[in-house]
Scaffold this motif. Structure first.
Motif, mmCIF file in Angstrom:
data_model
loop_
_atom_site.group_PDB
_atom_site.id
_atom_site.type_symbol
_atom_site.label_atom_id
_atom_site.label_comp_id
_atom_site.label_asym_id
_atom_site.label_seq_id
_atom_site.Cartn_x
_atom_site.Cartn_y
_atom_site.Cartn_z
ATOM 1 N N PRO A 52 -7.195 -20.532 33.088
ATOM 2 C CA PRO A 52 -7.996 -19.929 34.174
ATOM 3 C C PRO A 52 -7.593 -18.922 34.798
ATOM 4 C CG PRO A 52 -7.148 -21.897 34.879
ATOM 5 C CD PRO A 52 -6.604 -22.178 33.629
ATOM 6 N N ILE B 140 -7.287 -16.464 37.751
ATOM 7 C CA ILE B 140 -7.331 -16.986 39.303
ATOM 8 C C ILE B 140 -7.294 -15.725 40.113
ATOM 9 C CG2 ILE B 140 -6.448 -17.996 40.946
ATOM 10 C CD1 ILE B 140 -5.371 -20.250 39.077
ATOM 11 N N LEU C 244 -6.896 -27.690 40.261
ATOM 12 C CA LEU C 244 -8.030 -28.027 39.299
ATOM 13 C C LEU C 244 -7.530 -29.199 38.301
ATOM 14 C CD1 LEU C 244 -8.692 -24.365 38.356
ATOM 15 C CD2 LEU C 244 -10.278 -25.836 39.767
ATOM 16 N N GLU D 223 -15.500 -26.372 41.916
ATOM 17 C CA GLU D 223 -15.721 -25.553 43.372
ATOM 18 C C GLU D 223 -15.327 -26.526 44.364
ATOM 19 O OE1 GLU D 223 -19.196 -23.331 43.837
ATOM 20 O OE2 GLU D 223 -18.684 -21.542 42.308
ATOM 21 N N LEU E 175 -11.730 -27.228 44.897
ATOM 22 C CA LEU E 175 -11.139 -26.123 45.719
ATOM 23 C C LEU E 175 -11.318 -26.231 47.283
ATOM 24 C CD1 LEU E 175 -10.979 -23.559 42.858
ATOM 25 C CD2 LEU E 175 -9.080 -24.942 43.445
ATOM 26 N N ALA F 118 -14.348 -20.714 47.625
ATOM 27 C CA ALA F 118 -13.916 -20.551 46.224
ATOM 28 C C ALA F 118 -15.026 -20.570 45.288
ATOM 29 C CB ALA F 118 -13.072 -21.850 45.702
ATOM 30 N N VAL G 151 -16.048 -20.554 40.978
ATOM 31 C CA VAL G 151 -15.721 -20.819 39.721
ATOM 32 C C VAL G 151 -16.848 -20.528 38.809
ATOM 33 C CG1 VAL G 151 -14.694 -22.421 38.158
ATOM 34 C CG2 VAL G 151 -14.160 -22.425 40.686
ATOM 35 N N VAL H 238 -11.727 -18.031 38.594
ATOM 36 C CA VAL H 238 -11.633 -18.498 39.989
ATOM 37 C C VAL H 238 -11.507 -17.436 40.832
ATOM 38 C CG1 VAL H 238 -10.754 -20.418 41.381
ATOM 39 C CG2 VAL H 238 -10.922 -20.591 38.837
ATOM 40 N N VAL I 79 -10.739 -16.830 44.999
ATOM 41 C CA VAL I 79 -10.017 -17.857 46.086
ATOM 42 C C VAL I 79 -10.258 -16.794 47.217
ATOM 43 C CG1 VAL I 79 -8.387 -19.340 46.920
ATOM 44 C CG2 VAL I 79 -8.946 -19.430 44.674
#
Length: 239
Positions: free
Chosen positions: A36, A38, A57, A78, A81, A90, A92, A102, A104
């Motif tokens: 992912p 981030i 995750l 989501e 998180l 968050a 996603v 993602v 955040v």
């Protein structure tokens, strides 16, 4: 009978488009998700790292790398998180080419409680755990602090965070009881007796006036207590 070749071409082209779309959708459906991407929004002080987010995750979805896109539930990701008490929000989402992204936003601490338990109070008045990755430089909160009742201490901590003078000078907020507070200032030996939070703006104005006058006259180190609990005056006790 005359054959309408243009009509046949259009039908053939339409069939080709449908076939390609179905083929692409089927292939995309089972495409594996790579690592992912981030992104942290806002402040660069990372209480969570990218590795921390990846672990969250994995812990809640039994791993996402190399899973088929169709098997991912973005709402579950989501929720996993957003349930973390360091994360404010968050999001996603998954791109067409299979990239999982993602975004955040971390909570922002404005004070650090140091009693029998240690934690932050964030800018919304909520609990925020400490982090092994980064320590925020915020005023300490000591005394009789109840983790499930932070509204009063949050009010004074918020005031300190938003006021330029207080943010520069206040290093400790001491909670005597649910409604009474003292303050400690940087490079000063005296205790500021704030009392309750009624007429807080007036009390802060009186504190600023006292501090600037005492600083000008070089008397800051001559006082043991500065009492702001009287509406129209500052009562000081010398060392």
């Amino acid at each position: 009978m005359q054959i309408n070749w243009n009509y046949i071409k259009m039908i053939g082209l339409l069939c080709l488009v449908v076939f390609l779309y179905a083929f692409s959708s089927g292939k995309n459906k089972f495409r594996k998700v790579p690592e992912p991407i981030i992104n942290f929004q806002g402040d660069n002080n990372l209480f969570l790292t990218r590795e921390n987010v990846s672990k969250l995750l994995i812990q809640n979805t039994e791993g996402i790398k190399n899973k088929a896109k169709e098997s991912l539930d973005l709402n579950v990701l989501e929720s996993a998180l957003n349930s973390n008490q360091t994360i404010k929000s968050a999001q996603v989402y998954l791109s067409v080419n299979g990239l999982l992204t993602v975004d955040v936003e971390q909570k922002k601490p404005i004070a650090r409680v140091r009693t029998n338990a240690s934690y932050y109070i964030d800018d919304q008045g909520s609990y925020m755990p400490l982090s092994s990755n980064y320590s925020a430089r915020v005023p300490l909160v000591t005394g009789k602090v109840a983790k499930n009742e932070l509204s009063s201490v949050f009010k004074i901590a918020k005031k300190v965070n938003e006021d330029e003078f207080l943010k520069k000078h206040v290093i400790e907020i001491h909670q005597i009881d649910p409604d009474r507070f003292n303050l400690k200032l940087r490079q000063s030996h005296f205790t500021v007796q704030l009392g309750d939070l009624k007429n807080l703006d007036k009390k802060i104005m009186n504190l600023k006036a006292f501090y600037n006058k005492a600083l000008k006259e070089k008397l800051l180190d001559k006082y043991a207590n500065v009492n702001l609990q009287f509406e129209s005056q500052v009562v000081c006790t010398k060392i």
